[in-house]
Design a protein around this motif. Sequence first.
Motif, PDB file in Angstrom:
ATOM      1  N   TRP A  53       0.849  -1.188   0.000  1.00 32.65           N
ATOM      2  CA  TRP A  53       0.000   0.000   0.000  1.00 32.65           C
ATOM      3  C   TRP A  53       0.890   1.245   0.000  1.00 32.65           C
ATOM      4  CZ3 TRP A  53      -1.027  -4.546   2.455  1.00 32.65           C
ATOM      5  CH2 TRP A  53      -2.262  -5.142   2.182  1.00 32.65           C
ATOM      6  N   ILE A  54       0.444   2.285  -0.680  1.00 35.03           N
ATOM      7  CA  ILE A  54       1.252   3.505  -0.716  1.00 35.03           C
ATOM      8  C   ILE A  54       0.443   4.694  -0.200  1.00 35.03           C
ATOM      9  CG2 ILE A  54       2.985   2.954  -2.495  1.00 35.03           C
ATOM     10  CD1 ILE A  54       1.067   4.000  -4.597  1.00 35.03           C
ATOM     11  N   SER A  55       1.162   5.605   0.441  1.00 35.06           N
ATOM     12  CA  SER A  55       0.502   6.824   0.899  1.00 35.06           C
ATOM     13  C   SER A  55       1.527   7.959   0.907  1.00 35.06           C
ATOM     14  CB  SER A  55      -0.084   6.632   2.304  1.00 35.06           C
ATOM     15  OG  SER A  55       0.953   6.525   3.246  1.00 35.06           O
ATOM     16  N   CYS A  56       1.015   9.183   0.972  1.00 39.49           N
ATOM     17  CA  CYS A  56       1.910  10.347   1.015  1.00 39.49           C
ATOM     18  C   CYS A  56       1.126  11.516   1.613  1.00 39.49           C
ATOM     19  CB  CYS A  56       2.378  10.686  -0.401  1.00 39.49           C
ATOM     20  SG  CYS A  56       3.534  12.059  -0.450  1.00 39.49           S
ATOM     21  N   LYS A  57       1.823  12.282   2.450  1.00 41.12           N
ATOM     22  CA  LYS A  57       1.155  13.447   3.050  1.00 41.12           C
ATOM     23  C   LYS A  57       0.675  14.397   1.957  1.00 41.12           C
ATOM     24  CE  LYS A  57       3.122  13.977   7.612  1.00 41.12           C
ATOM     25  NZ  LYS A  57       4.487  13.747   7.986  1.00 41.12           N
ATOM     26  N   ASP A  58       1.515  14.520   0.924  1.00 42.05           N
ATOM     27  CA  ASP A  58       1.213  15.437  -0.165  1.00 42.05           C
ATOM     28  C   ASP A  58       0.451  14.674  -1.257  1.00 42.05           C
ATOM     29  OD1 ASP A  58       1.264  17.046  -2.377  1.00 42.05           O
ATOM     30  OD2 ASP A  58       3.303  17.796  -2.008  1.00 42.05           O
ATOM     31  N   LYS A  59      -0.849  14.915  -1.331  1.00 34.31           N
ATOM     32  CA  LYS A  59      -1.696  14.146  -2.259  1.00 34.31           C
ATOM     33  C   LYS A  59      -1.222  14.281  -3.717  1.00 34.31           C
ATOM     34  CE  LYS A  59      -4.457  12.431   0.695  1.00 34.31           C
ATOM     35  NZ  LYS A  59      -3.456  11.657   1.402  1.00 34.31           N
ATOM     36  N   ARG A  60      -0.678  15.509  -4.033  1.00 32.74           N
ATOM     37  CA  ARG A  60      -0.238  15.750  -5.405  1.00 32.74           C
ATOM     38  C   ARG A  60       0.935  14.825  -5.757  1.00 32.74           C
ATOM     39  NH1 ARG A  60       3.275  19.124  -7.519  1.00 32.74           N
ATOM     40  NH2 ARG A  60       3.793  19.800  -5.418  1.00 32.74           N
ATOM     41  N   LYS A  61       1.857  14.682  -4.782  1.00 32.28           N
ATOM     42  CA  LYS A  61       3.017  13.812  -5.009  1.00 32.28           C
ATOM     43  C   LYS A  61       2.578  12.352  -5.189  1.00 32.28           C
ATOM     44  CE  LYS A  61       7.012  16.150  -3.247  1.00 32.28           C
ATOM     45  NZ  LYS A  61       7.639  16.607  -2.039  1.00 32.28           N
ATOM     46  N   LEU A  62       1.572  11.958  -4.422  1.00 34.14           N
ATOM     47  CA  LEU A  62       1.078  10.584  -4.546  1.00 34.14           C
ATOM     48  C   LEU A  62       0.498  10.376  -5.947  1.00 34.14           C
ATOM     49  CD1 LEU A  62       0.546   7.870  -3.088  1.00 34.14           C
ATOM     50  CD2 LEU A  62      -1.702   8.758  -2.458  1.00 34.14           C
ATOM     51  N   GLU A  63      -0.261  11.368  -6.395  1.00 33.14           N
ATOM     52  CA  GLU A  63      -0.841  11.276  -7.737  1.00 33.14           C
ATOM     53  C   GLU A  63       0.250  11.203  -8.805  1.00 33.14           C
ATOM     54  OE1 GLU A  63      -3.768  10.401  -8.691  1.00 33.14           O
ATOM     55  OE2 GLU A  63      -4.245  10.353  -6.549  1.00 33.14           O
ATOM     56  N   GLU A  64       1.302  11.988  -8.605  1.00 35.28           N
ATOM     57  CA  GLU A  64       2.416  11.978  -9.564  1.00 35.28           C
ATOM     58  C   GLU A  64       3.072  10.602  -9.619  1.00 35.28           C
ATOM     59  OE1 GLU A  64       3.801  16.588  -9.161  1.00 35.28           O
ATOM     60  OE2 GLU A  64       5.253  15.043  -8.599  1.00 35.28           O
ATOM     61  N   PHE A  65       3.286  10.040  -8.436  1.00 35.61           N
ATOM     62  CA  PHE A  65       3.918   8.720  -8.367  1.00 35.61           C
ATOM     63  C   PHE A  65       3.037   7.687  -9.081  1.00 35.61           C
ATOM     64  CE2 PHE A  65       4.404   4.576  -6.297  1.00 35.61           C
ATOM     65  CZ  PHE A  65       5.772   4.361  -6.444  1.00 35.61           C
ATOM     66  N   ILE A  66       1.727   7.769  -8.791  1.00 34.07           N
ATOM     67  CA  ILE A  66       0.797   6.819  -9.414  1.00 34.07           C
ATOM     68  C   ILE A  66       0.817   6.983 -10.937  1.00 34.07           C
ATOM     69  CG2 ILE A  66      -1.681   6.293  -9.676  1.00 34.07           C
ATOM     70  CD1 ILE A  66      -1.951   6.812  -6.644  1.00 34.07           C
ATOM     71  N   HIS A  67       0.869   8.216 -11.382  1.00 32.06           N
ATOM     72  CA  HIS A  67       0.893   8.487 -12.810  1.00 32.06           C
ATOM     73  C   HIS A  67       2.163   7.916 -13.459  1.00 32.06           C
ATOM     74  CE1 HIS A  67       1.429  10.965 -16.445  1.00 32.06           C
ATOM     75  NE2 HIS A  67       0.117  10.773 -16.531  1.00 32.06           N
ATOM     76  N   ASP A  68       3.298   8.153 -12.785  1.00 32.41           N
ATOM     77  CA  ASP A  68       4.591   7.648 -13.275  1.00 32.41           C
ATOM     78  C   ASP A  68       4.628   6.136 -13.387  1.00 32.41           C
ATOM     79  OD1 ASP A  68       5.785   9.999 -13.504  1.00 32.41           O
ATOM     80  OD2 ASP A  68       7.273   9.721 -11.894  1.00 32.41           O
TER      81      ASP A  68
END
Length: 529
Positions: free
Chosen positions: A470-485
């Motif tokens: 499972w992945i998480s990040c305080k910064d939602k934008r960074k999480l979205e970027e990681f998911i996109h990548d």
Amino acid sequence: MTLQEEIARRKTFGIIAHPDAGKTTLTEKLLLFGGAIQTAGAVKSNKIKKHTTSDFMEIERQRGISVATSVMGFEYKGAKINLLDTPGHEDFAEDTYRTLTAVDSVIMLIDCAKGVEPQTRKLLEVCRMRNTPVIVFINKLDREGKNPFDLLDEIEKELRIDLRPFSWPISMGKSFKGVYNLYEKSLTIFNSGEKQTEENSVEIKDLNDGTIDKLIGEDFAITLRSDVELIEAGYPKFDKEEYLEAMVSPVFFGSAVNNFGVKELLDAFIEIAPSPRGRTTNLREVLPTDKNFSGFIFKIHANLDPKHRDRIAFLRIVSGKFERNKNYFHVRENRNLKFSNPTAFMAQEKSVVDEAFPGDIIGLYDSNIFKIGDTLTEGEKMNFKGIPQFSPELFKYVVNTDPLKTKQLNKGLEQLTDEGVAQLFTKRTDNRKVLGTVGALQFEVIQHRLKSEYSASSSYEHINLYKACWISCKDKRKLEEFIHDKLHHIANDKEGRPVFLAESAWALQMAQEKNPDIKFHFISEFKDE
Ligand code: G4P
């Protein structure tokens, strides 16, 4: 009896052991003491032998047994004991981990010839996560085994626990003479083949007393005296508080099959083992003495009759009194439910109960309303914590081989994974379904049950995966970027949470190093950041 008294007399525990250490045998002897069964051989082993992994009859047989032995309740000297069964087969490890969330203590069984084995190690790790108090029973003393001092050293070192011997064996194997109880200062003589009774115990006030030489022979008496001296010098005195805090473990020696040392174990168990403890929720600590009822589902078992797709959900009562036909609040579903046939388990008998208390396990007939980890309360919107899923280790794509049965397949996958047989992930890019398990046997169980209970045909395809986390990040934008990548390596779990599918240890390590802000979780329960 008051609620307090009901709580105080309850002991809910599990036996953990590597397969073959003697769990079934010990269980049976405990039930015999409790008068819950009358004859030996009544408890069936739920062992799955390696060579039968493809044998579906064996899987069904195993499922039948595991319903019957999920919870074995019995009364002993005024105590109400609930023994929860923990599957020994490593493929069912996750089931065992979850069952351990519902116990308050464990008895760890060790084969004196084999010492610490892989399953013992893993299961103890789970107990450690939860600070569960452990009593150790070293079994099969009627056989040649390791030197008891070496054995204790091995257990302490390998499992990183501090031991406190309660009893001590006098020789073993063919020359096994019995055990000396260090606390009661009594000697129990072993008579191979004979029924062991309390009368075999002799009080020995002073170890230098000559009667001991007469009872076990001069040589063994000399060894016992020097062993006891070494134990008293080497091991601090047992402190119950330390045991309850899971800092030390008392050790007993015996032979389950000969019913030797079992009564001693049971007597000490009811004396020292913890009564039902509270549990943590997202809102507060819940104490067993809290007036309002609360509990959680830790296990779901499908009905064996494929015509009835109902299941039994096993509920551990944490606080208050549970009553039949009263409305309780299902927190996740946000609705009230009433149970007209809650089931209690006494030995292998099931019966409808009107009330149950903290520490008790009851079976609730479930038409797919429960998932593992669900909380029931009297209205409070809280969720019990600590019933996580573990990041699986084996993966396969599920392929639908009968397009006319797509609905059935999806429903089957949904329900079987609710039961906790495996975890289901859906890849974000192509919606392909990936099953993740901790054991290879689960794939066969699922395929077989999809066919027999849902009439759905499926096959598996290889997927090259090392871990799903499972992945998480305080910064939602960074999480979205990681998911996109990493989109090709991202799936959703059943709750729609993002999961990273790592193809190798290296890929996981690289992802972690390159994305220090992203947190990778190996159990499903984590603080949402
Ligand atoms: P498990 O549930 O932990 O897998 O173990 P189980 O009780 O089935 O015991 C495994 C084997 O060990 C059994 O023998 C059982 O009889 C034997 N056993 C248990 N306790 C003792 C003991 O104190 N001493 C000795 N010598 N053996 C013990 P089996 O041959 O596999 O099965 P069975 O035909 O005897 O049932």
